[in-house]
Scaffold this active site. Structure first.
Site, PDB file in Angstrom:
ATOM      1  N   LYS A  97       1.103  -0.643   0.208  1.00 36.30           N
ATOM      2  CA  LYS A  97       0.179   0.115  -0.313  1.00 36.30           C
ATOM      3  C   LYS A  97       0.936   1.362  -0.124  1.00 36.30           C
ATOM      4  O   LYS A  97       0.638   2.421  -0.733  1.00 36.30           O
ATOM      5  CB  LYS A  97      -1.186  -0.193   1.002  1.00 36.30           C
ATOM      6  N   ASP A 115      -6.287  -0.626   1.472  1.00 35.19           N
ATOM      7  CA  ASP A 115      -5.677  -1.532   2.423  1.00 35.19           C
ATOM      8  C   ASP A 115      -6.008  -3.585   2.041  1.00 35.19           C
ATOM      9  O   ASP A 115      -6.936  -3.670   1.082  1.00 35.19           O
ATOM     10  CB  ASP A 115      -6.765  -1.054   3.537  1.00 35.19           C
TER      11      ASP A 115
END
Length: 128
Positions: A97, A115
């Protein structure tokens, strides 16, 4: 996130885990007065970095990440933030991420930072 170069942006993104951009900006205001390069960052002590970034939470772990990734950038990447996912993710505190955010914002790579929960559900729903 406030930053003045790719290195400070990477640090800000690492600090942003589990906190708000506002808190990150408030601590990086001070942190980046002391260090805006990997070389200047490693001159700060762990305790100094930790005390500056305390408001963002998880300060001991994040301070160690910042020091370790700074050392790795110096030793492995000639003090330059790498521009591949594989190399970015080899740095301390940098997962996919974080790498996606840096690749997108710093290097213009088309990336969608999500996420793990969104990624897991997208796979389940066939949205890959």
């Amino acid at each position: 996130l406030n930053s003045c170069n790719t290195y400070t942006f990477l640090c800000a993104v690492v600090l942003s885990a589990q906190t708000t951009d506002g808190k990150v900006n408030s601590v990086t205001n001070e942190l980046f007065q002391h260090a805006i390069t990997p070389e200047s960052m490693i001159k700060l002590s762990f305790d100094r970095i930790k005390s500056i970034i305390q408001p963002v939470g998880l300060a001991p772990k994040k301070a160690q990440y910042i020091l370790n990734l700074s050392k790795d950038l110096i030793e492995k990447f000639n003090s330059q933030v790498p521009n591949t996912y594989e190399e970015l993710e080899s740095l301390s505190g940098v997962g996919h991420k974080t790498a996606s955010v840096v690749m997108s914002q710093s290097f213009g790579e088309k990336a969608f930072a999500v996420d793990t929960h969104v990624h897991r559900l997208a796979l389940r729903w066939g949205l890959t």
